[in-house]
Structures are given as C-alpha cells and as structure tokens.
Design a protein around this motif. Structure first.
Motif, short mmCIF file in Angstrom:
data_model
loop_
_atom_site.label_atom_id
_atom_site.label_comp_id
_atom_site.label_asym_id
_atom_site.label_seq_id
_atom_site.Cartn_x
_atom_site.Cartn_y
_atom_site.Cartn_z
N MET A 155 0.85 -1.20 0.00
CA MET A 155 0.00 0.00 0.00
C MET A 155 0.88 1.24 0.00
O MET A 155 1.85 1.31 0.74
N SER A 156 0.53 2.23 -0.82
CA SER A 156 1.29 3.47 -0.87
C SER A 156 1.15 4.23 0.43
O SER A 156 0.08 4.21 1.06
N PRO A 157 2.22 4.92 0.89
CA PRO A 157 2.09 5.75 2.09
C PRO A 157 1.09 6.87 1.87
O PRO A 157 0.93 7.36 0.75
N LEU A 158 0.43 7.30 2.94
CA LEU A 158 -0.52 8.41 2.84
C LEU A 158 0.20 9.75 2.77
O LEU A 158 -0.32 10.71 2.20
N ILE A 159 1.36 9.85 3.40
CA ILE A 159 2.22 11.03 3.28
C ILE A 159 3.53 10.56 2.66
O ILE A 159 4.17 9.65 3.18
N ALA A 160 3.91 11.16 1.54
CA ALA A 160 5.16 10.78 0.86
C ALA A 160 5.87 12.03 0.39
O ALA A 160 5.36 12.76 -0.46
N LEU A 161 7.04 12.29 0.96
CA LEU A 161 7.88 13.41 0.56
C LEU A 161 9.18 12.85 -0.01
O LEU A 161 9.79 11.96 0.60
N GLN A 162 9.61 13.37 -1.14
CA GLN A 162 10.84 12.92 -1.77
C GLN A 162 11.67 14.12 -2.19
O GLN A 162 11.24 14.93 -3.03
N GLY A 163 12.84 14.28 -1.56
CA GLY A 163 13.76 15.35 -1.93
C GLY A 163 13.21 16.75 -1.73
O GLY A 163 13.58 17.68 -2.45
N ILE A 164 12.34 16.92 -0.72
CA ILE A 164 11.69 18.22 -0.50
C ILE A 164 12.69 19.24 0.05
O ILE A 164 13.48 18.95 0.96
N ALA A 165 12.64 20.44 -0.50
CA ALA A 165 13.48 21.56 -0.04
C ALA A 165 12.63 22.81 0.07
O ALA A 165 11.66 22.99 -0.68
N LYS A 166 13.01 23.68 1.01
CA LYS A 166 12.32 24.96 1.18
C LYS A 166 13.27 25.98 1.78
O LYS A 166 13.95 25.70 2.78
N GLY A 167 13.32 27.15 1.17
CA GLY A 167 14.11 28.25 1.70
C GLY A 167 13.28 29.53 1.78
O GLY A 167 12.21 29.63 1.16
N PHE A 168 13.78 30.49 2.54
CA PHE A 168 13.10 31.77 2.70
C PHE A 168 14.11 32.90 2.46
O PHE A 168 15.27 32.80 2.85
N GLY A 169 13.63 33.96 1.82
CA GLY A 169 14.48 35.11 1.58
C GLY A 169 15.20 35.02 0.24
O GLY A 169 15.08 34.03 -0.48
N GLU A 170 15.96 36.06 -0.06
CA GLU A 170 16.65 36.16 -1.35
C GLU A 170 18.12 36.48 -1.14
O GLU A 170 18.51 37.10 -0.14
N GLY A 171 18.94 36.06 -2.11
CA GLY A 171 20.35 36.44 -2.12
C GLY A 171 21.09 36.02 -0.86
O GLY A 171 20.91 34.92 -0.34
N GLY A 172 21.88 36.95 -0.34
CA GLY A 172 22.68 36.68 0.84
C GLY A 172 21.86 36.50 2.10
O GLY A 172 22.37 35.96 3.09
N ALA A 173 20.62 36.96 2.06
CA ALA A 173 19.76 36.84 3.24
C ALA A 173 18.94 35.54 3.22
O ALA A 173 18.15 35.29 4.13
N ARG A 174 19.13 34.72 2.19
CA ARG A 174 18.32 33.51 2.07
C ARG A 174 18.70 32.49 3.15
O ARG A 174 19.88 32.26 3.42
N VAL A 175 17.69 31.88 3.74
CA VAL A 175 17.88 30.84 4.76
C VAL A 175 17.27 29.55 4.22
O VAL A 175 16.11 29.53 3.81
N GLN A 176 18.05 28.49 4.23
CA GLN A 176 17.55 27.19 3.78
C GLN A 176 16.91 26.48 4.97
O GLN A 176 17.59 26.01 5.87
N ALA A 177 15.58 26.43 4.97
CA ALA A 177 14.86 25.85 6.10
C ALA A 177 14.84 24.33 6.05
O ALA A 177 14.92 23.66 7.09
N LEU A 178 14.71 23.75 4.86
CA LEU A 178 14.68 22.30 4.68
C LEU A 178 15.50 21.92 3.45
O LEU A 178 15.46 22.62 2.44
N SER A 179 16.20 20.79 3.54
CA SER A 179 17.00 20.32 2.41
C SER A 179 16.85 18.81 2.28
O SER A 179 17.04 18.06 3.25
N ASP A 180 16.46 18.37 1.08
CA ASP A 180 16.46 16.95 0.72
C ASP A 180 15.71 16.08 1.75
O ASP A 180 16.24 15.08 2.23
N ILE A 181 14.48 16.47 2.05
CA ILE A 181 13.67 15.72 3.01
C ILE A 181 12.91 14.60 2.29
O ILE A 181 12.11 14.87 1.39
N THR A 182 13.20 13.38 2.68
CA THR A 182 12.47 12.22 2.17
C THR A 182 11.87 11.49 3.37
O THR A 182 12.59 11.07 4.28
#
Length: 231
Positions: free
Chosen positions: A1-28
């Motif tokens: 059975m497939s998982p009900l929640i499936a994340l693969q390689g999820i990434a999320k950052g906030f801000g732009e340029g030098g002020a950018r913060v990487q909140a999540l990287s490569d979440i599986t």
C-alpha cells in the motif's frame, strides 16, 4: 500500500540572495496508514516548516509531495483548489484547541462539516458520534470555557476527524497539558490512526509522549538527522 504522506527530496528556503535561509533540504519521509510519527528537533530545525509543507500551506522549492496517493506538488501545485484538498484530506490539531468560544462542543465539530456542505442535522449527529468515540460525549453541550484542557483537546481532535481525513497533522498537541492528559491525547491519536487508517504526523518537544510514537524522526538544520522506534 502506498504511504498516505510521501515526501521525496523536499526543499524549502526563505528570503533572497545573501539573506536567504535554507529551512529544509532533501527531506524524504513516508508515513503509512495507521502510523503515528513524531517530528522532534531544536527550535529552527524545520519541524513547523515541514508540517506546513505537508499541509499545503507553504509551497516547496524542490522535490515531490504526495498525499493519499495523489501527487500534490512536483515543480508546481498539481491541485487547483488547495483549500478543498485540505478540507477533504487533512485534519489539523494545534497546541491550543482554538475552539470557537460562542459555539458548544457539538457545533464546534459540526462547523467543519458544514464548511464541506454537509447538512447541519447530519453534521451535528456525526459530531455527537465523534465526541462519544473520543470519550467526551457527556460534554457535547458544553461551551469551550467550561471544558477542561484535556476535554477541549479531545473536542479539537473530534473536529480534526469531522471530514474523515486520511491525514492528521498535529503541532505540539500536548504542550499545554499535564503528563496524564498528554498520555490520554496520544493514546487517542494512536487509536484514531489504527481504527480510521489515518497517517498521523506530530511536531513535538514533549519527551513524556515519545514512547507513544511508532517512529520518532529527528531534524537538525533542516535535514533529517535520524529516526528511532521508541520502546
């Protein structure tokens, strides 16, 4: 059975340029039906960001997000109406119950169904059945101000279950409760996962409930650091 929640390689950052913060990287991460998974980690580790991505409140920058077997995000949103998706698929539980103070317990639960176009009489009947299921039916006519903290959180869980969601997302659901009430709430969530075949994902700092999880996933600096099976 497939998982009900499936994340693969999820990434999320906030801000732009030098002020950018990487909140999540490569979440599986996968969460199956009937499973209760905890997310733990220090403040700023990305727990709440991850929960908001699964809730389709925040948009990922990269990766694939699937919910209940459907691709929801892959380079762009695959669903036109995210609010309808959330109402149909996801139930939310928060640290504070957030019950509407001018509605009794029954109508707080029924409201979630009427927003999904369920007739009020049907919604109120199902609300009372849910309150009974969560062992707080005797308080069905009580106003939120008259409920104890544990009772109010059970009503909030009933509201989260109102539209029979496949996925339950909980953000610090026991933080405002003492040890005994916290254990009761977690036992109820485990019961819901098993009996309703739901996937439950919980953000928590509360070490007194760690033993109630099937898996504990640790985040640090936006990455999954590891996971364990308590007990």
């Amino acid at each position: 059975m497939s998982p009900l929640i499936a994340l693969q390689g999820i990434a999320k950052g906030f801000g732009e340029g030098g002020a950018r913060v990487q909140a999540l990287s490569d979440i599986t991460l996968n969460v199956a039906a009937g499973e209760v998974v905890g997310l733990r980690g220090p403040s700023g580790s990305g727990k709440s960001t991850l929960l908001n991505l699964v809730a389709c409140i925040l948009e990922p920058d990269a990766g694939v997000l699937r919910l209940a077997g459907e691709t929801v995000w892959q380079g762009r949103w695959a669903k036109a109406d995210l609010r309808a998706l959330r109402r149909r698929t996801i139930g939310f539980i928060f640290q504070f119950h957030n019950l509407l103070p001018f509605l009794d317990a029954t109508d707080n639960v029924a409201l979630a169904m009427t927003l999904n176009n369920v007739p009020l009489t049907v919604a109120r009947s199902r609300a009372r059945a849910l309150l009974d299921y969560l062992q707080v039916g005797k308080r069905a006519d009580a106003m939120p101000a008259k409920l104890s903290g544990g009772e109010a959180q059970r009503v909030a869980i009933a509201r989260a279950l109102a539209n029979q969601p496949h996925i339950i997302l909980a953000d610090e659901p026991t933080a405002a409760l003492d040890s005994e009430r916290a254990q009761v709430v977690m036992d109820l969530l485990r019961r819901v996962a098993r009996e309703q075949a739901a996937a439950v994902l919980v953000v928590t700092h509360d070490d007194k409930i760690f033993s109630r999880f099937d898996r504990l996933v640790s985040l640090r600096d936006g990455r999954i650091e590891g996971e364990m099976r308590p007990g």
